[in-house]
Design a protein around this motif. Sequence first.
Motif, PDB file in Angstrom:
ATOM      1  N   ALA A   1     -25.841 -19.445  -2.432  1.00 16.24           N
ATOM      2  CA  ALA A   1     -26.782 -20.407  -3.027  1.00 16.24           C
ATOM      3  C   ALA A   1     -27.146 -21.522  -2.042  1.00 16.24           C
ATOM      4  N   LEU A   2     -26.187 -21.917  -1.225  1.00 15.46           N
ATOM      5  CA  LEU A   2     -26.438 -22.977  -0.246  1.00 15.46           C
ATOM      6  C   LEU A   2     -27.297 -22.519   0.923  1.00 15.46           C
ATOM      7  N   LEU A   3     -27.164 -21.247   1.351  1.00 17.87           N
ATOM      8  CA  LEU A   3     -27.727 -20.844   2.642  1.00 17.87           C
ATOM      9  C   LEU A   3     -28.761 -19.729   2.630  1.00 17.87           C
ATOM     10  N   HIS A   4     -28.649 -18.774   1.743  1.00 15.86           N
ATOM     11  CA  HIS A   4     -29.459 -17.565   1.879  1.00 15.86           C
ATOM     12  C   HIS A   4     -30.964 -17.786   1.769  1.00 15.86           C
TER      13      HIS A   4
ATOM     14  N   GLU B   1     -39.408 -21.627   9.355  1.00 17.14           N
ATOM     15  CA  GLU B   1     -39.950 -22.704  10.186  1.00 17.14           C
ATOM     16  C   GLU B   1     -39.904 -24.057   9.477  1.00 17.14           C
ATOM     17  N   GLY B   2     -39.373 -25.043  10.188  1.00 19.87           N
ATOM     18  CA  GLY B   2     -39.334 -26.403   9.688  1.00 19.87           C
ATOM     19  C   GLY B   2     -38.157 -26.723   8.772  1.00 19.87           C
ATOM     20  N   LEU B   3     -37.279 -25.749   8.527  1.00 16.52           N
ATOM     21  CA  LEU B   3     -36.177 -25.976   7.593  1.00 16.52           C
ATOM     22  C   LEU B   3     -34.811 -26.083   8.280  1.00 16.52           C
ATOM     23  N   SER B   4     -34.802 -26.173   9.596  1.00 15.56           N
ATOM     24  CA  SER B   4     -33.527 -26.199  10.320  1.00 15.56           C
ATOM     25  C   SER B   4     -32.668 -27.406   9.961  1.00 15.56           C
ATOM     26  N   GLU B   5     -33.271 -28.557   9.803  1.00  8.54           N
ATOM     27  CA  GLU B   5     -32.494 -29.758   9.464  1.00  8.54           C
ATOM     28  C   GLU B   5     -31.827 -29.600   8.092  1.00  8.54           C
ATOM     29  N   ALA B   6     -32.565 -29.110   7.121  1.00  6.36           N
ATOM     30  CA  ALA B   6     -31.999 -28.888   5.788  1.00  6.36           C
ATOM     31  C   ALA B   6     -30.921 -27.804   5.828  1.00  6.36           C
ATOM     32  N   PHE B   7     -31.151 -26.758   6.631  1.00  2.56           N
ATOM     33  CA  PHE B   7     -30.146 -25.710   6.795  1.00  2.56           C
ATOM     34  C   PHE B   7     -28.849 -26.292   7.346  1.00  2.56           C
TER      35      PHE B   7
ATOM     36  N   GLY C   1      -7.698 -15.214   5.411  1.00  2.00           N
ATOM     37  CA  GLY C   1      -8.046 -14.448   6.603  1.00  2.00           C
ATOM     38  C   GLY C   1      -8.984 -15.155   7.560  1.00  2.00           C
ATOM     39  N   TYR C   2      -9.550 -16.279   7.144  1.00  2.00           N
ATOM     40  CA  TYR C   2     -10.429 -17.059   8.021  1.00  2.00           C
ATOM     41  C   TYR C   2      -9.599 -17.661   9.150  1.00  2.00           C
ATOM     42  N   ILE C   3     -10.125 -17.583  10.371  1.00  2.00           N
ATOM     43  CA  ILE C   3      -9.454 -18.185  11.520  1.00  2.00           C
ATOM     44  C   ILE C   3     -10.266 -19.365  12.068  1.00  2.00           C
ATOM     45  N   SER C   4     -11.543 -19.122  12.386  1.00  2.00           N
ATOM     46  CA  SER C   4     -12.388 -20.180  12.954  1.00  2.00           C
ATOM     47  C   SER C   4     -13.846 -19.744  12.907  1.00  2.00           C
ATOM     48  N   HIS C   5     -14.733 -20.699  13.163  1.00  2.00           N
ATOM     49  CA  HIS C   5     -16.155 -20.350  13.257  1.00  2.00           C
ATOM     50  C   HIS C   5     -16.878 -21.309  14.196  1.00  2.00           C
ATOM     51  N   GLN C   6     -18.035 -20.853  14.647  1.00  2.00           N
ATOM     52  CA  GLN C   6     -18.948 -21.679  15.440  1.00  2.00           C
ATOM     53  C   GLN C   6     -20.366 -21.372  14.987  1.00  2.00           C
ATOM     54  N   LEU C   7     -21.171 -22.411  14.877  1.00  2.23           N
ATOM     55  CA  LEU C   7     -22.602 -22.266  14.627  1.00  2.23           C
ATOM     56  C   LEU C   7     -23.296 -22.906  15.810  1.00  2.23           C
ATOM     57  N   LYS C   8     -24.126 -22.118  16.498  1.00  2.00           N
ATOM     58  CA  LYS C   8     -24.822 -22.616  17.693  1.00  2.00           C
ATOM     59  C   LYS C   8     -26.329 -22.486  17.498  1.00  2.00           C
ATOM     60  N   ASN C   9     -27.056 -23.522  17.902  1.00  2.63           N
ATOM     61  CA  ASN C   9     -28.523 -23.540  17.833  1.00  2.63           C
ATOM     62  C   ASN C   9     -29.092 -22.990  19.132  1.00  2.63           C
ATOM     63  N   CYS C  10     -30.057 -22.113  19.036  1.00  5.04           N
ATOM     64  CA  CYS C  10     -30.683 -21.503  20.204  1.00  5.04           C
ATOM     65  C   CYS C  10     -31.524 -22.534  20.963  1.00  5.04           C
ATOM     66  N   ILE C  11     -31.401 -22.543  22.260  1.00  2.00           N
ATOM     67  CA  ILE C  11     -32.167 -23.469  23.104  1.00  2.00           C
ATOM     68  C   ILE C  11     -33.639 -23.056  23.142  1.00  2.00           C
ATOM     69  N   GLU C  12     -33.892 -21.747  23.240  1.00  6.16           N
ATOM     70  CA  GLU C  12     -35.269 -21.271  23.388  1.00  6.16           C
ATOM     71  C   GLU C  12     -36.052 -21.197  22.083  1.00  6.16           C
ATOM     72  N   ALA C  13     -35.372 -21.085  20.978  1.00  9.87           N
ATOM     73  CA  ALA C  13     -36.047 -20.944  19.678  1.00  9.87           C
ATOM     74  C   ALA C  13     -35.402 -21.919  18.692  1.00  9.87           C
ATOM     75  N   GLU C  14     -36.116 -22.966  18.380  1.00 13.11           N
ATOM     76  CA  GLU C  14     -35.595 -24.086  17.581  1.00 13.11           C
ATOM     77  C   GLU C  14     -35.013 -23.680  16.230  1.00 13.11           C
TER      78      GLU C  14
ATOM     79  N   LYS D   1     -33.540 -20.883  15.340  1.00 10.67           N
ATOM     80  CA  LYS D   1     -32.663 -19.717  15.470  1.00 10.67           C
ATOM     81  C   LYS D   1     -31.244 -20.178  15.791  1.00 10.67           C
ATOM     82  N   TYR D   2     -30.275 -19.551  15.123  1.00 11.34           N
ATOM     83  CA  TYR D   2     -28.865 -19.892  15.290  1.00 11.34           C
ATOM     84  C   TYR D   2     -28.049 -18.618  15.448  1.00 11.34           C
ATOM     85  N   ILE D   3     -26.859 -18.781  15.992  1.00  9.83           N
ATOM     86  CA  ILE D   3     -25.872 -17.699  15.971  1.00  9.83           C
ATOM     87  C   ILE D   3     -24.641 -18.242  15.259  1.00  9.83           C
ATOM     88  N   LEU D   4     -24.122 -17.431  14.345  1.00 12.27           N
ATOM     89  CA  LEU D   4     -22.907 -17.779  13.629  1.00 12.27           C
ATOM     90  C   LEU D   4     -21.824 -16.802  14.053  1.00 12.27           C
ATOM     91  N   LEU D   5     -20.716 -17.346  14.541  1.00 18.56           N
ATOM     92  CA  LEU D   5     -19.567 -16.557  14.975  1.00 18.56           C
ATOM     93  C   LEU D   5     -18.385 -16.949  14.094  1.00 18.56           C
TER      94      LEU D   5
END
Length: 93
Positions: A77-80, A12-18, A34-47, A49-53
Amino acid sequence: MILEVAILNIKEGLSEAFEINFQKAEGIISSMKGYISHQLKNCIEAEDKYILLVNWETIEDHEIGFRKSEEYQEWKALLHHFYEPFPTVEHYK
């Protein structure tokens, strides 16, 4: 092609830093074999929460090539430290 799916619950409260750190981490993952592409999407209902594809050529490119690389240690180190709980990662074909 393999689709990696991860639901990321951010402390909670760390989304901007994330998001700032994720911008740095994008350069790491996008440079991997082997990387092709990615998307990071922020959940509308839960500030905080994200999905990484991420599209990979093979599951081995993700599970072995990326996760066992030195670059993964930098990604980690950057994200976990933002996750609570640690995300489940699944693969789809």
